[in-house]
Write a protein that holds these residues in place. Sequence first.
Motif, PDB file in Angstrom:
ATOM      1  N   VAL A  29       0.815  -1.212   0.000  1.00 23.81           N
ATOM      2  CA  VAL A  29       0.000   0.000   0.000  1.00 23.81           C
ATOM      3  C   VAL A  29       0.856   1.273   0.000  1.00 23.81           C
ATOM      4  O   VAL A  29       0.558   2.200  -0.757  1.00 23.81           O
ATOM      5  CB  VAL A  29      -1.038  -0.019   1.146  1.00 23.81           C
ATOM      6  CG1 VAL A  29      -1.753   1.320   1.264  1.00 23.81           C
ATOM      7  CG2 VAL A  29      -2.051  -1.145   0.908  1.00 23.81           C
ATOM      8  N   PRO A  30       1.943   1.371   0.782  1.00 22.55           N
ATOM      9  CA  PRO A  30       2.762   2.588   0.703  1.00 22.55           C
ATOM     10  C   PRO A  30       3.339   2.826  -0.698  1.00 22.55           C
ATOM     11  O   PRO A  30       3.323   3.960  -1.200  1.00 22.55           O
ATOM     12  CB  PRO A  30       3.866   2.355   1.740  1.00 22.55           C
ATOM     13  CG  PRO A  30       3.254   1.401   2.718  1.00 22.55           C
ATOM     14  CD  PRO A  30       2.386   0.504   1.883  1.00 22.55           C
ATOM     15  N   ALA A  31       3.837   1.793  -1.350  1.00 21.46           N
ATOM     16  CA  ALA A  31       4.376   1.941  -2.714  1.00 21.46           C
ATOM     17  C   ALA A  31       3.254   2.283  -3.691  1.00 21.46           C
ATOM     18  O   ALA A  31       3.461   3.080  -4.616  1.00 21.46           O
ATOM     19  CB  ALA A  31       5.090   0.664  -3.141  1.00 21.46           C
ATOM     20  N   LEU A  32       2.084   1.692  -3.497  1.00 20.90           N
ATOM     21  CA  LEU A  32       0.924   2.004  -4.324  1.00 20.90           C
ATOM     22  C   LEU A  32       0.545   3.481  -4.175  1.00 20.90           C
ATOM     23  O   LEU A  32       0.328   4.181  -5.165  1.00 20.90           O
ATOM     24  CB  LEU A  32      -0.262   1.111  -3.933  1.00 20.90           C
ATOM     25  CG  LEU A  32      -1.616   1.462  -4.553  1.00 20.90           C
ATOM     26  CD1 LEU A  32      -1.604   1.212  -6.046  1.00 20.90           C
ATOM     27  CD2 LEU A  32      -2.709   0.660  -3.872  1.00 20.90           C
ATOM     28  N   ALA A  33       0.512   3.965  -2.951  1.00 17.36           N
ATOM     29  CA  ALA A  33       0.168   5.371  -2.698  1.00 17.36           C
ATOM     30  C   ALA A  33       1.195   6.298  -3.344  1.00 17.36           C
ATOM     31  O   ALA A  33       0.829   7.318  -3.948  1.00 17.36           O
ATOM     32  CB  ALA A  33       0.073   5.634  -1.197  1.00 17.36           C
ATOM     33  N   GLU A  34       2.445   5.943  -3.271  1.00 17.33           N
ATOM     34  CA  GLU A  34       3.499   6.762  -3.889  1.00 17.33           C
ATOM     35  C   GLU A  34       3.350   6.774  -5.406  1.00 17.33           C
ATOM     36  O   GLU A  34       3.485   7.821  -6.050  1.00 17.33           O
ATOM     37  CB  GLU A  34       4.886   6.247  -3.497  1.00 17.33           C
ATOM     38  CG  GLU A  34       6.032   7.031  -4.088  1.00 17.33           C
ATOM     39  CD  GLU A  34       5.995   8.525  -3.759  1.00 17.33           C
ATOM     40  OE1 GLU A  34       6.341   9.333  -4.657  1.00 17.33           O
ATOM     41  OE2 GLU A  34       5.613   8.890  -2.640  1.00 17.33           O
ATOM     42  N   TYR A  35       3.051   5.622  -5.997  1.00 18.85           N
ATOM     43  CA  TYR A  35       2.848   5.547  -7.445  1.00 18.85           C
ATOM     44  C   TYR A  35       1.678   6.442  -7.865  1.00 18.85           C
ATOM     45  O   TYR A  35       1.767   7.177  -8.844  1.00 18.85           O
ATOM     46  CB  TYR A  35       2.596   4.096  -7.881  1.00 18.85           C
ATOM     47  CG  TYR A  35       2.368   3.975  -9.366  1.00 18.85           C
ATOM     48  CD1 TYR A  35       3.439   3.854 -10.239  1.00 18.85           C
ATOM     49  CD2 TYR A  35       1.082   4.020  -9.895  1.00 18.85           C
ATOM     50  CE1 TYR A  35       3.239   3.775 -11.616  1.00 18.85           C
ATOM     51  CE2 TYR A  35       0.868   3.937 -11.264  1.00 18.85           C
ATOM     52  CZ  TYR A  35       1.954   3.825 -12.118  1.00 18.85           C
ATOM     53  OH  TYR A  35       1.748   3.762 -13.477  1.00 18.85           O
ATOM     54  N   VAL A  36       0.576   6.359  -7.119  1.00 19.53           N
ATOM     55  CA  VAL A  36      -0.601   7.171  -7.454  1.00 19.53           C
ATOM     56  C   VAL A  36      -0.266   8.656  -7.315  1.00 19.53           C
ATOM     57  O   VAL A  36      -0.567   9.455  -8.208  1.00 19.53           O
ATOM     58  CB  VAL A  36      -1.818   6.775  -6.578  1.00 19.53           C
ATOM     59  CG1 VAL A  36      -2.962   7.768  -6.761  1.00 19.53           C
ATOM     60  CG2 VAL A  36      -2.278   5.360  -6.917  1.00 19.53           C
ATOM     61  N   ARG A  37       0.382   9.048  -6.215  1.00 16.58           N
ATOM     62  CA  ARG A  37       0.747  10.463  -6.028  1.00 16.58           C
ATOM     63  C   ARG A  37       1.617  10.970  -7.170  1.00 16.58           C
ATOM     64  O   ARG A  37       1.470  12.099  -7.631  1.00 16.58           O
ATOM     65  CB  ARG A  37       1.491  10.666  -4.698  1.00 16.58           C
ATOM     66  CG  ARG A  37       0.591  10.738  -3.494  1.00 16.58           C
ATOM     67  CD  ARG A  37       1.319  11.258  -2.259  1.00 16.58           C
ATOM     68  NE  ARG A  37       2.500  10.509  -1.883  1.00 16.58           N
ATOM     69  CZ  ARG A  37       2.498   9.430  -1.103  1.00 16.58           C
ATOM     70  NH1 ARG A  37       1.367   8.968  -0.601  1.00 16.58           N
ATOM     71  NH2 ARG A  37       3.616   8.809  -0.802  1.00 16.58           N
ATOM     72  N   SER A  38       2.505  10.139  -7.655  1.00 16.70           N
ATOM     73  CA  SER A  38       3.430  10.539  -8.719  1.00 16.70           C
ATOM     74  C   SER A  38       2.785  10.590 -10.097  1.00 16.70           C
ATOM     75  O   SER A  38       3.318  11.234 -11.000  1.00 16.70           O
ATOM     76  CB  SER A  38       4.609   9.566  -8.781  1.00 16.70           C
ATOM     77  OG  SER A  38       5.322   9.584  -7.572  1.00 16.70           O
ATOM     78  N   ASN A  39       1.663   9.899 -10.283  1.00 16.33           N
ATOM     79  CA  ASN A  39       1.070   9.768 -11.614  1.00 16.33           C
ATOM     80  C   ASN A  39      -0.361  10.297 -11.716  1.00 16.33           C
ATOM     81  O   ASN A  39      -0.985  10.156 -12.768  1.00 16.33           O
ATOM     82  CB  ASN A  39       1.102   8.298 -12.047  1.00 16.33           C
ATOM     83  CG  ASN A  39       2.518   7.812 -12.247  1.00 16.33           C
ATOM     84  OD1 ASN A  39       3.136   8.099 -13.266  1.00 16.33           O
ATOM     85  ND2 ASN A  39       3.058   7.103 -11.263  1.00 16.33           N
ATOM     86  N   HIS A  40      -0.865  10.873 -10.679  1.00 20.30           N
ATOM     87  CA  HIS A  40      -2.256  11.320 -10.634  1.00 20.30           C
ATOM     88  C   HIS A  40      -2.327  12.828 -10.862  1.00 20.30           C
ATOM     89  O   HIS A  40      -1.494  13.569 -10.360  1.00 20.30           O
ATOM     90  CB  HIS A  40      -2.847  10.976  -9.264  1.00 20.30           C
ATOM     91  CG  HIS A  40      -4.330  10.913  -9.242  1.00 20.30           C
ATOM     92  ND1 HIS A  40      -5.130  12.028  -9.356  1.00 20.30           N
ATOM     93  CD2 HIS A  40      -5.173   9.850  -9.113  1.00 20.30           C
ATOM     94  CE1 HIS A  40      -6.394  11.663  -9.287  1.00 20.30           C
ATOM     95  NE2 HIS A  40      -6.453  10.352  -9.147  1.00 20.30           N
ATOM     96  N   PRO A  41      -3.329  13.309 -11.619  1.00 23.82           N
ATOM     97  CA  PRO A  41      -3.420  14.744 -11.888  1.00 23.82           C
ATOM     98  C   PRO A  41      -3.925  15.583 -10.707  1.00 23.82           C
ATOM     99  O   PRO A  41      -3.729  16.797 -10.703  1.00 23.82           O
ATOM    100  CB  PRO A  41      -4.401  14.827 -13.069  1.00 23.82           C
ATOM    101  CG  PRO A  41      -5.242  13.615 -12.941  1.00 23.82           C
ATOM    102  CD  PRO A  41      -4.332  12.549 -12.371  1.00 23.82           C
ATOM    103  N   TYR A  42      -4.578  14.961  -9.716  1.00 20.97           N
ATOM    104  CA  TYR A  42      -5.094  15.739  -8.594  1.00 20.97           C
ATOM    105  C   TYR A  42      -3.955  16.238  -7.709  1.00 20.97           C
ATOM    106  O   TYR A  42      -2.945  15.549  -7.520  1.00 20.97           O
ATOM    107  CB  TYR A  42      -6.031  14.904  -7.717  1.00 20.97           C
ATOM    108  CG  TYR A  42      -7.387  14.594  -8.299  1.00 20.97           C
ATOM    109  CD1 TYR A  42      -7.873  15.204  -9.451  1.00 20.97           C
ATOM    110  CD2 TYR A  42      -8.206  13.670  -7.672  1.00 20.97           C
ATOM    111  CE1 TYR A  42      -9.126  14.909  -9.954  1.00 20.97           C
ATOM    112  CE2 TYR A  42      -9.471  13.360  -8.166  1.00 20.97           C
ATOM    113  CZ  TYR A  42      -9.920  13.982  -9.309  1.00 20.97           C
ATOM    114  OH  TYR A  42     -11.160  13.679  -9.803  1.00 20.97           O
TER     115      TYR A  42
END
Length: 155
Positions: free
Chosen positions: A115-128
């Motif tokens: 989950v921490p790596a998933l959250a980091e991936y989303v933060r890095s690739n998400h437009p929000y």
Amino acid sequence: MRFGSLAAETLTAGPLRALAVTVFLSVLMLPLLRTVGLRVFSMASETYRPGSLSAAFVTCPNDTVARTLARGIVENKLAACVNIVPAITSVYEWQGKIEEDSEVMLMIKTRSSKVPALAEYVRSNHPYEVAEVISLPIEQGNPPYLKWIEGVVPE
């Protein structure tokens, strides 16, 4: 004499009736007993630590962003599966105002340790500016499905 013959009929009919009822109930109960037995065997033969897997949720502004994120998450082995749930409405407070937007929801199945790596991936690739990434532990589920998630997502 009439009472004697009635008693004799009752004695022979009683065991036959009991046997017929037993056979009838056994036939009715067989599917239920088979299902219960298979579930018990499945639970006993599969070992799953409750909470070792998680379901994570991410909202996206549109289908294009959702598909891009979902594909990247699975390709990077951050999750075994991502469901894209279209057409949700989100009502939230942002910068002091109540907002209402159409969004797309990602439901992500992964290891809790990812989950921490998933959250980091989303933060890095998400437009929000502030991307939603929340997760809930999976306490129980279909053992073969949970085992599949564990097999697809490395430790």
